[in-house]
Scaffold this motif. Structure first.
Motif, PDB file in Angstrom:
ATOM      1  N   LYS A 191     102.726  46.889  27.745  1.00  0.00           N
ATOM      2  CA  LYS A 191     101.720  46.191  26.904  1.00  0.00           C
ATOM      3  C   LYS A 191     101.914  46.725  25.406  1.00  0.00           C
ATOM      4  N   ARG A 192     102.242  48.057  25.237  1.00  0.00           N
ATOM      5  CA  ARG A 192     102.446  48.720  24.041  1.00  0.00           C
ATOM      6  C   ARG A 192     103.841  48.050  23.580  1.00  0.00           C
ATOM      7  N   ALA A 193     104.995  47.791  24.357  1.00  0.00           N
ATOM      8  CA  ALA A 193     106.089  47.298  23.839  1.00  0.00           C
ATOM      9  C   ALA A 193     105.907  45.692  23.479  1.00  0.00           C
ATOM     10  N   PHE A 194     105.020  44.911  24.167  1.00  0.00           N
ATOM     11  CA  PHE A 194     104.654  43.724  23.839  1.00  0.00           C
ATOM     12  C   PHE A 194     103.789  43.727  22.180  1.00  0.00           C
ATOM     13  N   SER A 195     102.960  44.482  22.125  1.00  0.00           N
ATOM     14  CA  SER A 195     102.206  44.892  21.113  1.00  0.00           C
ATOM     15  C   SER A 195     102.986  45.243  19.769  1.00  0.00           C
ATOM     16  N   ARG A 196     103.980  45.852  19.947  1.00  0.00           N
ATOM     17  CA  ARG A 196     104.993  46.182  18.825  1.00  0.00           C
ATOM     18  C   ARG A 196     105.738  44.932  18.439  1.00  0.00           C
ATOM     19  N   ALA A 197     106.041  44.086  19.258  1.00  0.00           N
ATOM     20  CA  ALA A 197     106.991  42.848  19.268  1.00  0.00           C
ATOM     21  C   ALA A 197     106.135  41.851  18.454  1.00  0.00           C
ATOM     22  N   ALA A 198     104.763  41.878  18.562  1.00  0.00           N
ATOM     23  CA  ALA A 198     103.971  40.936  18.197  1.00  0.00           C
ATOM     24  C   ALA A 198     103.541  40.939  16.424  1.00  0.00           C
ATOM     25  N   THR A 199     103.477  39.954  15.968  1.00  0.00           N
ATOM     26  CA  THR A 199     102.608  40.045  14.772  1.00  0.00           C
ATOM     27  C   THR A 199     101.109  40.008  14.884  1.00  0.00           C
ATOM     28  N   GLU A 200     100.485  39.307  15.798  1.00  0.00           N
ATOM     29  CA  GLU A 200      99.230  39.350  16.117  1.00  0.00           C
ATOM     30  C   GLU A 200      98.975  39.537  17.643  1.00  0.00           C
ATOM     31  N   VAL A 201      98.025  40.419  18.043  1.00  0.00           N
ATOM     32  CA  VAL A 201      97.707  40.465  19.454  1.00  0.00           C
ATOM     33  C   VAL A 201      96.403  39.764  19.783  1.00  0.00           C
ATOM     34  N   VAL A 202      96.437  38.920  20.936  1.00  0.00           N
ATOM     35  CA  VAL A 202      94.856  38.047  21.166  1.00  0.00           C
ATOM     36  C   VAL A 202      94.557  38.731  22.424  1.00  0.00           C
ATOM     37  N   VAL A 203      93.401  39.235  22.645  1.00  0.00           N
ATOM     38  CA  VAL A 203      92.923  39.924  23.840  1.00  0.00           C
ATOM     39  C   VAL A 203      92.037  39.097  24.433  1.00  0.00           C
ATOM     40  N   GLY A 204      91.947  38.665  25.820  1.00  0.00           N
ATOM     41  CA  GLY A 204      90.861  38.066  26.414  1.00  0.00           C
ATOM     42  C   GLY A 204      90.390  39.009  27.537  1.00  0.00           C
ATOM     43  N   VAL A 205      89.236  39.262  27.639  1.00  0.00           N
ATOM     44  CA  VAL A 205      88.553  40.231  28.545  1.00  0.00           C
ATOM     45  C   VAL A 205      87.150  39.761  28.911  1.00  0.00           C
ATOM     46  N   HIS A 206      86.738  39.695  30.192  1.00  0.00           N
ATOM     47  CA  HIS A 206      85.449  39.425  30.554  1.00  0.00           C
ATOM     48  C   HIS A 206      84.454  40.744  30.058  1.00  0.00           C
ATOM     49  N   SER A 207      83.250  40.337  30.090  1.00  0.00           N
ATOM     50  CA  SER A 207      82.070  41.354  29.272  1.00  0.00           C
ATOM     51  C   SER A 207      81.922  42.563  30.039  1.00  0.00           C
ATOM     52  N   GLN A 208      82.346  42.731  31.251  1.00  0.00           N
ATOM     53  CA  GLN A 208      82.314  43.951  32.222  1.00  0.00           C
ATOM     54  C   GLN A 208      83.339  44.966  31.783  1.00  0.00           C
TER      55      GLN A 208
END
Length: 249
Positions: A191-208
């Motif tokens: 996921k760090r490698a994905f993040s470095r390759a991306a201009t923007e990171v979109v995160v979706g997580v449930h509230s817990q």
């Protein structure tokens, strides 16, 4: 089963976590014949020794959960999150998605009005994308990790180092004021490698998952452009994230 001594209760809770990957306060209290407060204290003890991770209403296993069990957990919330993220997916170009069950739902919703290429390390996400018209799916390659149903390792990371895409859609095992974290070091590295390759990171997580941390640091809070949860964007629970993430939906 009647009230049990603390050691017996905790052994029961550990066995339940191994079997189902999660326990609820209400269900455990009823099964053990004790109060929810007693179960809460037992789970706190298990968390302190690394056998559980506390979440609202109960606990989950401290290690990675199987895809099947993750997919069943918080299904309604994950669908709401995927529906919020769907308008952010372009009709063409190249994007990336991780191997999470939330992004698997998002992948299943794509209609592909143009020609969209989706890079993923998720085997089941890749499979879901095969049925989407106008969508081309690309696997990162790597070593299959049965714990997370994803491709990880140096091959996956090296592949991502050669890529660039405007958007990376991801979920996380946990997120706090420092960023996202994962249950395995291997998944966090990809996921760090994905993040470095991306201009923007979109995160979706449930509230817990808010205000929690897992084993390994992944995406930094300053790298997240959008955070989506099932909550109203103005929810008080999202206050700490609105100050550091540009777009909270």
């Amino acid at each position: 089963m009647g009230s049990l001594a603390s050691e017996e209760r905790r052994n029961w809770l550990v066995a339940e976590l191994k079997t189902a990957d999660s326990v609820s306060l209400v269900g455990a209290a009823k099964a053990l014949g004790v109060s929810e407060m007693t179960v809460r204290r037992d789970l706190d003890v298990l968390e302190s020794v690394g056998l559980a991770r506390r979440v609202r209403g109960g606990a989950v296993t401290a290690g990675p959960m199987s895809f099947e069990n993750r997919d069943r957990s918080h299904a309604v919330e994950k669908r709401l999150i995927a529906e919020k993220l769907l308008p952010l997916v372009p009709s063409e170009g190249v994007i990336a998605m991780d191997s999470s069950t939330t992004m698997h739902r998002l992948a299943s919703m794509l209609t592909g009005s143009g020609r969209l290429t989706v890079v993923t390390n998720g085997l089941l996400t890749f499979e879901a994308l095969q049925r989407r018209p106008g969508v081309v799916a690309v696997l990162t390659g790597g070593t299959a990790d049965e714990r997370s149903d994803s491709l990880v390792g140096p091959v996956a990371s090296a592949t991502l180092e050669t890529m660039r895409f405007p958007l990376f859609f991801a979920s996380a095992a946990a997120i706090d004021e420092r960023g996202c974290s994962e249950d395995t070091f291997e998944e966090a590295e990809v996921k760090r490698a994905f993040s470095r390759a991306a201009t923007e990171v979109v995160v979706g997580v449930h509230s817990q998952k808010l205000g929690k941390e897992a084993t390994a640091s992944a995406v930094r809070i300053e790298d997240i452009a959008t955070l989506a949860t099932e909550l109203d964007p103005e929810s008080e629970q999202l206050g700490p994230y609105r100050t550091s993430i540009p777009n909270v939906v």
